[in-house]
Design an enzyme around this catalytic site. Structure first.
Site, PDB file in Angstrom:
ATOM      1  N   SER A 200      20.942 -16.317  12.417  1.00  0.00           N
ATOM      2  CA  SER A 200      20.974 -14.870  12.335  1.00  0.00           C
ATOM      3  C   SER A 200      19.653 -14.273  12.827  1.00  0.00           C
ATOM      4  CB  SER A 200      21.323 -14.436  10.911  1.00  0.00           C
ATOM      5  OG  SER A 200      21.791 -13.114  10.888  1.00  0.00           O
ATOM      6  N   ASP A 307      32.725 -14.855  14.355  1.00  0.00           N
ATOM      7  CA  ASP A 307      31.581 -14.183  13.742  1.00  0.00           C
ATOM      8  C   ASP A 307      31.648 -12.706  14.107  1.00  0.00           C
ATOM      9  OD1 ASP A 307      29.128 -13.232  12.890  1.00  0.00           O
ATOM     10  OD2 ASP A 307      27.992 -14.956  13.641  1.00  0.00           O
ATOM     11  N   HIS A 338      30.162 -16.112  10.346  1.00  0.00           N
ATOM     12  CA  HIS A 338      28.694 -16.187  10.411  1.00  0.00           C
ATOM     13  C   HIS A 338      28.215 -17.302   9.473  1.00  0.00           C
ATOM     14  CE1 HIS A 338      24.961 -14.435  11.735  1.00  0.00           C
ATOM     15  NE2 HIS A 338      24.547 -14.174  10.506  1.00  0.00           N
TER      16      HIS A 338
END
Length: 721
Positions: A200, A307, A338
């Site tokens: 991320s 995602d 994710h």
């Protein structure tokens, strides 16, 4: 030092073998050795984790991101083998993050200072536990403005990348740093080689550092990472929500400086321009894709195809540009959302990551770069490899939107739709995605839906679908949504649940060595699946005012025809035999983006609208699956002349002379058809096929035009025989 000696890498004395703290810990039934991680040609765990050196440093920068008149100092926590105080030189695995103070890292949200005593006891995640015993140093950097670093976060701005650069520079003997006591400290223990990793935001910092071409950064491993911050907060000119960059900046700012950084957040709010959603200088500074030519590091990217936090276009746009510049690279694509690969493919992940770092940071020839470049998950824990992404056999196939049939609200064709027919719908900003997708055999006021027949064989989509829709709209602004849907009941990964495709279990497994304050044991996970009647394969959106560019909003002229071209998110997906491919065109998508409230009416020109699908095997493979002969099934040579005219208008023929030669030949066939001279019709149709072959050999026509006209010729020959 370019390479560790064999004694560093492979020599294990009897004393070292007895150092049980270094061996993988067994917590239930699974150990690292049982997962096949102990192999030749990889670094061995020969250094004590318990005795490793831990230190916090503060690196001087030229930044003043909080505008207080003082240079920002960037904090980093280091753990390295004690032997680095002697003659051992260690490469660095770096996880730079804004999340070390509160939000935490990994599935268990680990932070550096869990007891809040001001001392960073923990090194979140397993990288330290696993790699420090193998001769690596692990460096965890507090991004500017977060945790113990000075300054203010700028949500992707150059300040954040600079805060990483100064630490990498220091590891390469440049710049100045101090320890907690204010003593100047040097990284004389480091080889200078750095590999960045992170999920991320952490992986985003790695992408940004690579795009800055920082010397000493040898490789990056971005997991579900952003490559352009515009694409994180916008799609096709539409904001996902208001004040995204400013809100994230506040969320990650060090708790001691939230108020102090308020002016910086206000600057971010204004510069990001939610009102128009346009791409501007603010976003251009935060676009790493445009600087792919500066990347000197290898890239091992991991992304969830489902995602919808960091959407899949972040990997695909980055991957495409890296390929253009011959960057060494590897890719894993999962069916989860994710999620970190440690939580969806743990054993294989740790092993592969180990090989990757050994190869790029220690120059160990272990074959990692000889493996297939791409791993793709097809179903829960079922993986395949490809030589590249998109699949090397993927070809663009233009699929037309065709009128309703007896039992379908709309159909899909792989050949031209000549009739100037239209279908209309009204944008309903309150329409849910479920309402867009369900009841696929029903015509609805707020969507258009086009369905294929049931597939005779599987169809693989690999790449980025593209929409080209011609429509008139009765308002000066609106949004457009496109969905590609797999209709067919199947067992699928439930990537829309809270875990985005995984469930956390009570069972723990251990990956590396533990100490009294930092253990290497983490909860296992499993994939979550469900039986569902359909799967939304991918999405794409567009602000109609950004139809010409993302930089400028241009109002529509109500009632006039316009072309709207945009991409969906990338995919690599297999539609199974017996399923149907569905294409949905609608207006606002309230679930994902800020809806438009104009409730515009769309009149879509079907013959002039299409979606280009990247199909493995191309048009012939799709036609076979659909049960089509590949052509338009013309009634006569006159109908074929309309197809030639269509392709001339579509620039699918090299020149007007090419179209004229084809049309003249068809005119001759028309004459023989009117005379019902079967022999000459068939003879001249055969000659027409030779003309098509000649034009194709000379690349005077597109692949599709050739295939359609050839199929049409065969159709007429069979009709006359």
């Amino acid at each position: 030092m370019s390479k560790h000696t064999k004694s560093h890498i492979f020599s294990i004395t009897l004393f070292m073998l007895l150092m049980t703290l270094i061996s993988p810990v067994k917590t239930d039934a699974i150990t690292e050795d049982e997962a096949s991680h102990h192999q030749e040609d990889v670094t061995e765990a020969i250094y004590s984790y318990e005795d490793a050196i831990k230190e916090t440093i503060y690196v001087e920068s030229t930044l003043d991101s909080d505008q207080d008149g003082n240079p920002d100092r960037i904090a980093a926590d280091i753990i390295r083998p004690k032997e680095t105080n002697e003659d051992l030189k260690a490469p660095v695995i770096m996880d730079a993050s804004p999340y070390y103070e509160s939000m935490g890292r990994g599935n268990e949200s680990e932070i550096k200072d869990p007891d809040e005593d001001g001392i960073n006891d923990m090194f979140p995640l397993y990288y330290d536990n696993y790699f420090v015993p193998r001769g690596y140093a692990v460096v965890q950097v507090d991004m500017v403005g977060t945790n113990n670093s000075d300054g203010c976060p700028t949500t992707g701005g150059h300040e954040e990348i600079e805060s990483i650069k100064v630490v990498i520079d220091w590891l390469n003997g440049k710049g100045t740093a101090w320890d907690r006591d204010g003593n100047e400290i040097k990284a004389d223990w480091a080889t200078g080689k750095v590999g960045m990793i992170g999920k991320s935001y952490d992986g985003t910092l790695a992408n940004g550092a690579a795009a800055a071409g920082i010397e000493g950064l040898e490789t990056i491993v971005p997991i579900g990472a952003i490559s352009s911050w515009y694409d994180y907060y916008r799609y096709g000119g539409i904001p996902f929500y208001h004040n995204g960059p400013g809100g994230l900046s506040e969320r990650v700012t060090s708790s001691e400086r939230v108020d102090q950084c308020a002016p910086v957040r206000e600057e971010i709010r204004i510069a990001s321009d939610d009102e128009t959603g346009d791409y501007n200088d603010f976003w251009d500074e935060r676009n790493f894709v445009t600087d792919a030519d500066k990347v000197n590091a290898s890239v091992f990217a991991i992304h969830g195809l489902n995602d919808y936090n960091v959407k899949a276009n972040h990997f695909s746009n980055w991957w495409e540009e890296l390929a253009e510049h011959d960057v060494p690279r590897k890719l894993w694509l999962a069916q989860t959302g994710h999620v970190d690969p440690f939580d969806f493919r743990r054993a294989e992940w740790v092993h592969t990551l180990h090989q990757w770092f050994d190869y790029w940071l220690l120059d160990i020839e272990n074959g990692i770069m000889d493996e297939p470049m791409v791993d793709i998950e097809r179903a829960a824990d079922e993986w395949e490899t490809q030589s590249n992404w998109p699949d090397s056999d993927s070809k663009a196939v233009k699929v037309r939107l065709s009128p309703a049939s007896e039992d379908l609200p709309g159909t899909l064709m792989t050949s031209p739709v000549i009739n100037n027919l239209t279908q209309s719908f009204i944008d309903n900003p309150d329409q849910t995605e479920q309402q867009m997708v369900e009841d696929q055999f029903t015509t609805k006021d707020n969507r258009l839906l086009f369905l294929s027949p049931e597939l005779n064989s599987e169809v693989q989509l690999s790449g980025v679908p593209e929409l080209d829709i011609q429509a008139s709209i009765d308002k000066d602004n609106t949004n457009l949504t496109a969905l590609i849907v797999d209709y067919g009941t199947d067992e699928r990964i439930n990537h829309r649940n809270a875990g985005e495709g995984i469930r956390t279990l009570d069972l723990e497994t251990c990956w590396g060595a533990s100490s009294s304050v930092d253990d290497a044991c983490y909860k296992e996970t499993e994939k979550t699946t469900h039986e569902a009647p359909y799967e939304v394969v991918t999405h794409g959106w567009l602000d109609a005012q950004n139809r010409e560019s993302l930089e400028n909003s241009i109002p529509l002229n109500p009632g006039e025809n316009d072309n709207f071209q945009w991409e969906t998110l990338p995919e690599d997906y297999i539609f199974k035999e017996g399923h149907r491919i569905g294409i949905i065109i609608a207006g606002s998508s309230d679930r994902w983006l800020i809806p438009d409230n104009n409730q515009a009416t769309f009149e879509v020109s079907l013959g002039q609208s299409n979606i280009t699908l990247p199909i493995v095997g191309g048009k012939s493979a799709l036609d076979e699956a659909l049960g089509y002969d590949g052509g338009t099934s013309p009634e006569s040579a006159t109908a074929m002349k309309e197809i030639v005219q269509y392709y001339e208008d579509d620039d699918a023929l090299d020149s007007s002379s090419s179209a004229r030669a084809l049309s003249l030949h068809l005119t001759s066939i028309e004459r023989f058809e009117s005379q019902e001279n079967t022999e000459k019709v068939i003879k001249h149709l055969a000659a027409f096929k030779q003309l098509l072959d000649h034009q194709m050999d000379n690349k005077w026509m597109s692949e599709e035009a050739y295939q359609v006209l050839k199929a049409d010729t065969d159709f007429l020959i069979q009709k006359w025989q």
